[in-house]
Design a protein around this motif. Structure first.
Motif, PDB file in Angstrom:
ATOM      1  N   MET A   3       0.809  -1.214   0.000  1.00 32.63           N
ATOM      2  CA  MET A   3       0.000   0.000   0.000  1.00 32.63           C
ATOM      3  C   MET A   3       0.845   1.268   0.000  1.00 32.63           C
ATOM      4  O   MET A   3       0.294   2.373  -0.117  1.00 32.63           O
ATOM      5  N   GLU A   4       2.149   1.140   0.130  1.00 36.23           N
ATOM      6  CA  GLU A   4       3.011   2.320   0.240  1.00 36.23           C
ATOM      7  C   GLU A   4       2.914   3.263  -0.951  1.00 36.23           C
ATOM      8  O   GLU A   4       2.901   4.486  -0.772  1.00 36.23           O
ATOM      9  N   PRO A   5       2.833   2.785  -2.217  1.00 31.39           N
ATOM     10  CA  PRO A   5       2.739   3.739  -3.331  1.00 31.39           C
ATOM     11  C   PRO A   5       1.527   4.652  -3.255  1.00 31.39           C
ATOM     12  O   PRO A   5       1.576   5.790  -3.723  1.00 31.39           O
ATOM     13  N   ILE A   6       0.431   4.176  -2.678  1.00 26.60           N
ATOM     14  CA  ILE A   6      -0.763   5.016  -2.553  1.00 26.60           C
ATOM     15  C   ILE A   6      -0.513   6.151  -1.579  1.00 26.60           C
ATOM     16  O   ILE A   6      -0.903   7.301  -1.817  1.00 26.60           O
ATOM     17  N   TYR A   7       0.155   5.860  -0.467  1.00 22.81           N
ATOM     18  CA  TYR A   7       0.416   6.889   0.533  1.00 22.81           C
ATOM     19  C   TYR A   7       1.531   7.833   0.089  1.00 22.81           C
ATOM     20  O   TYR A   7       1.599   8.973   0.544  1.00 22.81           O
ATOM     21  N   ARG A   8       2.411   7.373  -0.793  1.00 27.16           N
ATOM     22  CA  ARG A   8       3.546   8.180  -1.186  1.00 27.16           C
ATOM     23  C   ARG A   8       3.159   9.274  -2.170  1.00 27.16           C
ATOM     24  O   ARG A   8       3.835  10.286  -2.300  1.00 27.16           O
ATOM     25  N   HIS A   9       2.052   9.094  -2.895  1.00 32.26           N
ATOM     26  CA  HIS A   9       1.633  10.092  -3.866  1.00 32.26           C
ATOM     27  C   HIS A   9       1.095  11.309  -3.145  1.00 32.26           C
ATOM     28  O   HIS A   9       0.239  11.207  -2.276  1.00 32.26           O
ATOM     29  N   LYS A  10       1.569  12.490  -3.501  1.00 33.93           N
ATOM     30  CA  LYS A  10       1.128  13.733  -2.897  1.00 33.93           C
ATOM     31  C   LYS A  10       0.153  14.499  -3.779  1.00 33.93           C
ATOM     32  O   LYS A  10      -0.597  15.332  -3.297  1.00 33.93           O
ATOM     33  N   ASP A  11       0.193  14.232  -5.082  1.00 34.51           N
ATOM     34  CA  ASP A  11      -0.680  14.971  -5.983  1.00 34.51           C
ATOM     35  C   ASP A  11      -2.067  14.363  -5.976  1.00 34.51           C
ATOM     36  O   ASP A  11      -2.251  13.175  -5.726  1.00 34.51           O
ATOM     37  N   GLY A  12      -3.052  15.160  -6.266  1.00 34.94           N
ATOM     38  CA  GLY A  12      -4.432  14.692  -6.253  1.00 34.94           C
ATOM     39  C   GLY A  12      -5.082  14.726  -7.611  1.00 34.94           C
ATOM     40  O   GLY A  12      -6.297  14.814  -7.697  1.00 34.94           O
ATOM     41  N   ILE A  13      -4.314  14.702  -8.702  1.00 36.22           N
ATOM     42  CA  ILE A  13      -4.882  14.753 -10.033  1.00 36.22           C
ATOM     43  C   ILE A  13      -4.413  13.538 -10.814  1.00 36.22           C
ATOM     44  O   ILE A  13      -3.384  12.944 -10.542  1.00 36.22           O
ATOM     45  N   THR A  14      -5.202  13.174 -11.818  1.00 34.11           N
ATOM     46  CA  THR A  14      -4.917  11.953 -12.562  1.00 34.11           C
ATOM     47  C   THR A  14      -3.595  12.032 -13.318  1.00 34.11           C
ATOM     48  O   THR A  14      -2.886  11.053 -13.454  1.00 34.11           O
ATOM     49  N   ARG A  15      -3.229  13.209 -13.818  1.00 29.84           N
ATOM     50  CA  ARG A  15      -2.029  13.310 -14.631  1.00 29.84           C
ATOM     51  C   ARG A  15      -0.766  13.033 -13.824  1.00 29.84           C
ATOM     52  O   ARG A  15       0.294  12.869 -14.393  1.00 29.84           O
ATOM     53  N   ALA A  16      -0.865  13.048 -12.502  1.00 29.37           N
ATOM     54  CA  ALA A  16       0.315  12.778 -11.686  1.00 29.37           C
ATOM     55  C   ALA A  16       0.673  11.301 -11.677  1.00 29.37           C
ATOM     56  O   ALA A  16       1.733  10.933 -11.202  1.00 29.37           O
ATOM     57  N   VAL A  17      -0.199  10.432 -12.218  1.00 31.20           N
ATOM     58  CA  VAL A  17       0.066   8.997 -12.228  1.00 31.20           C
ATOM     59  C   VAL A  17       1.013   8.690 -13.372  1.00 31.20           C
ATOM     60  O   VAL A  17       0.679   8.866 -14.546  1.00 31.20           O
ATOM     61  N   THR A  18       2.197   8.242 -13.049  1.00 29.54           N
ATOM     62  CA  THR A  18       3.162   7.865 -14.072  1.00 29.54           C
ATOM     63  C   THR A  18       2.798   6.516 -14.667  1.00 29.54           C
ATOM     64  O   THR A  18       1.920   5.802 -14.164  1.00 29.54           O
ATOM     65  N   ASP A  19       3.498   6.153 -15.736  1.00 30.94           N
ATOM     66  CA  ASP A  19       3.248   4.837 -16.334  1.00 30.94           C
ATOM     67  C   ASP A  19       3.584   3.714 -15.360  1.00 30.94           C
ATOM     68  O   ASP A  19       2.870   2.706 -15.281  1.00 30.94           O
TER      69      ASP A  19
END
Length: 657
Positions: free
Chosen positions: A618-634
């Motif tokens: 679950m760590e990658p979910i908590y590590r993301h700080k941005d709240g927009i879809t474009r912040a999701v890398t490939d």
């Protein structure tokens, strides 16, 4: 199907509010009526007439008389003692009859402390603990609301689609016209009264379904089965200009430079050679795309290319694909296919959307077919353009809808789509991954030298069923969370089913619902799995079970399956995160984490290593700080899609963002 716990948990706050409703009986009518307890001693005798005559009776009692009076409704001994300590003057007792005068107190010996005892009224009697009303008892820890939601259902489709021990019934079952529940009925294919549609458990309401609890229906017994041949395998390869970028590799002790296209073509040729040895009858086709989309033919039919305005017309693309012949068996087309692969060269833009549409349309002729898309950049030509989003928001919306609809179409035709991208590129896998999510495929970011192993893993993953839809039916007092048709009915479009496919549902009572099931009752739950066999028969499996309702958190924690709760949390959190809803994903994971920790503490669980692995997942979910879809890398999108398809064996993932 498996439940995370053996009960349906309803928080105590909901059950307490349910008990306060006037229409809900708190006590059985068969029990004797509760009466107030009478004093255990008789009251003191009344004074004689002579004493009454001598005693002056004031018309309005003053504060001194009020302070000396004893209340016949005793509430709190501490408060009464505090009030009596404030009185400075002793009560007047000179005019009382002799038998009512208080006895003279003997002063304690000098140097000793007086033993002051608070008088207890004669009419106060302590009751045994078993006779105390539950509403007066102090709340215990088991009645505290649990964090998170333990009401999780696991559906392991590999087990449920094995029909050896399940009786088969030919024809359509009797079902409710409103919710679709399968129950018994005196009329064929008609349900007069449905347990799942009733609003509350009222007198005369339909009872829980009776009869067999696990039934398999052959829905169309007179329909001719489809050919049991294996589906098609189609490669959809990017040959745009960006595929010319090279990487250093060591071969035979020498450092050489290879382009991305060379890595891809070598991986395809190795797959062709391996399949020709093991599955020579498989039908393998090739579609390539850059500024043009080319459907490669065979020795008897030439290749056909589309470009320019043709790549923007969806109906024209489908008609063109329908007129293109099905690839012949690999034993007949192996050498011609090798020559076509070796003759490919890079250049041009990326018409990925039209190429995917053409490939899926060709593969839809045979249910169980597979499409493998390999690319290294964003689609920027024709339908599904993902590169113009910064200038035109409508383009992004139409492209999102395009890939969503294309995934739905592929799933409805039994086609599995997998998407591979090369690491270090930006392909917008959060959008392309919709094709794989909807059809049961995989989303992978691979290094160039690992493309062959990823191709082989996709090819060897055989589907056991297609057109799969799972429906969960609950009473009206419960609801399914996070599914289509939000309410007491939840539907999950699974599409194609792999042997390791496991899905989870989360359900419970609404906090604002006044019709929550009362604790101690029993509710019925029904699971329906509709799917198509590899032979083509449409099947429906119906499993009906019942569970007790409880608000006892201790009993729930004792029976809680941590693996099922962890799997549900991973799947639900990843589904939110891949859409950019990281705040909701973190919130969902946090409450379930508290529930898991509470269960481990309650049961003194020794599964700490499994818990730590789940935390890392679950760590990658908590590590993301941005709240927009474009912040999701490939890489992040590939990981989230993999988490959505995880099961109890693969919940511990090694990939990192």
């Amino acid at each position: 199907m498996e439940f995370a716990c053996g009960f349906v948990y309803v928080p105590p706050s909901v059950t307490k509010r349910d008990a306060e409703r006037p229409n809900v009986a708190k006590r059985s009518a068969l029990l004797p009526r509760v009466k107030p307890l009478r004093p255990c001693r008789p009251p003191p005798p009344r004074p004689t007439k002579s004493a009454e005559a001598k005693t002056p009776r004031p018309t309005q009692p003053g504060p001194e008389v009020k302070a000396g009076m004893t209340s016949i409704f005793y509430v709190n001994p501490d408060k009464a003692a505090a009030d009596s300590s404030k009185q400075r003057a002793p009560p007047r007792s000179a005019l009382l009859p002799p038998h009512m005068k208080p006895a003279a107190e003997t002063p304690p010996p000098l140097g000793t402390r007086a033993n002051v005892k608070r008088p207890i009224p004669v009419y106060l009697t302590l009751l045994p603990g078993s006779l105390l009303d539950e509403s007066l008892a102090s709340p215990s820890a088991s009645k505290e609301p649990l964090p998170g939601n333990p009401n999780v259902l696991l559906v392991s489709l590999q087990k449920l689609l094995s029909e050896e021990a399940v009786p088969t019934t030919r024809g359509e079952p009797a079902s409710c016209s409103t919710c679709g529940s399968v129950t018994d009925s005196c009329y064929e294919n008609v349900v007069d009264e449905c347990y799942f549609c009733q609003r509350r458990e009222l007198p005369g309401a339909p009872s829980m379904p009776q009869g067999p609890q696990d039934v398999l229906f052959l829905l169309r017994p007179d329909e001719e089965p489809l050919c049991a041949a294996d589906g098609l395998l189609l490669f959809c390869i990017d040959i745009s200009g960006s595929m010319s970028i090279t990487s250093e590799v060591t071969e035979g002790g020498h450092v050489v430079h290879k382009s991305r296209l060379q890595f891809v073509l070598e991986a395809v040729l190795r797959c062709v050679q391996r399949l020709s040895e093991r599955q020579p009858d498989i039908r393998l086709g090739l579609v390539t795309f850059n500024s043009r989309v080319t459907m490669h033919g065979n020795e008897n039919f030439p290749s056909h290319s589309l470009s320019s305005a043709e790549l923007h017309n969806c109906d024209f693309l489908k008609e063109t694909a329908a007129g293109f012949p099905t690839p012949p068996p690999l034993r007949q087309n192996k050498h011609h296919l090798r020559r076509q692969v070796l003759g490919l060269c890079h250049g041009g833009t990326t018409a990925l959307g039209p190429a995917a549409l053409l490939t899926i349309e060709i593969a839809s002729r045979q249910p169980g077919s597979k499409v493998i898309i390999c690319t290294d950049g964003k689609a920027n030509t024709g339908l599904g353009d993902l590169e113009r989003e910064n200038n035109d928001a409508r383009t992004l919306l139409s492209s999102t809808i395009f890939y969503q609809d294309l995934g739905d179409y592929a799933a409805s035709r039994g086609v599995t789509v997998s998407v591979l991208s090369i690491e270090g590129t930006d392909c917008r896998l959060d959008e392309l991954g919709r094709l794989a999510e909807r059809t049961g495929g995989t989303v992978v970011v691979a290094s160039p030298n690992r493309l062959h192993s990823e191709f082989e893993a996709i090819i060897e993953n055989r589907m056991i069923a297609t057109h799969c839809t799972v429906t969960l039916l609950l009473p009206q007092s419960l609801h399914v969370r996070g599914e289509k048709q939000a309410g007491h009915k939840g539907t999950r479009e699974v599409g194609n089913v792999a042997p390791d496919t496991e899905i989870t549902f989360q359900f419970g009572a609404r906090e604002q619902d006044a019709d929550a099931p009362p604790t101690g009752n029993r509710v019925c739950i029904q699971l329906q799995i509709r799917y198509r066999q590899r032979e083509g028969h449409m099947m429906l499996r119906v499993i009906t079970t019942s569970r007790d309702v409880t608000d006892d958190g201790s009993a729930v924690l004792s029976a809680l399956s941590l693996a099922i709760v962890q799997l549900n949390s991973s799947q639900a959190g990843a589904a939110l995160a891949v859409r950019g809803r990281f705040l909701d994903a973190r919130k969902e994971g946090e409450v379930q984490r508290k529930l898991i920790e509470r269960a481990m503490e309650h049961n003194d669980s020794a599964e700490d290593h499994l818990y730590q692995e789940w935390i890392k997942t679950m760590e990658p979910i908590y590590r993301h700080k941005d709240g927009i879809t474009r912040a999701v890398t490939d890489a992040g999108a590939a990981l989230f899609y993999t988490m959505m398809r995880s099961n109890r064996k693969t919940i511990s993932l090694k990939e990192k963002l």
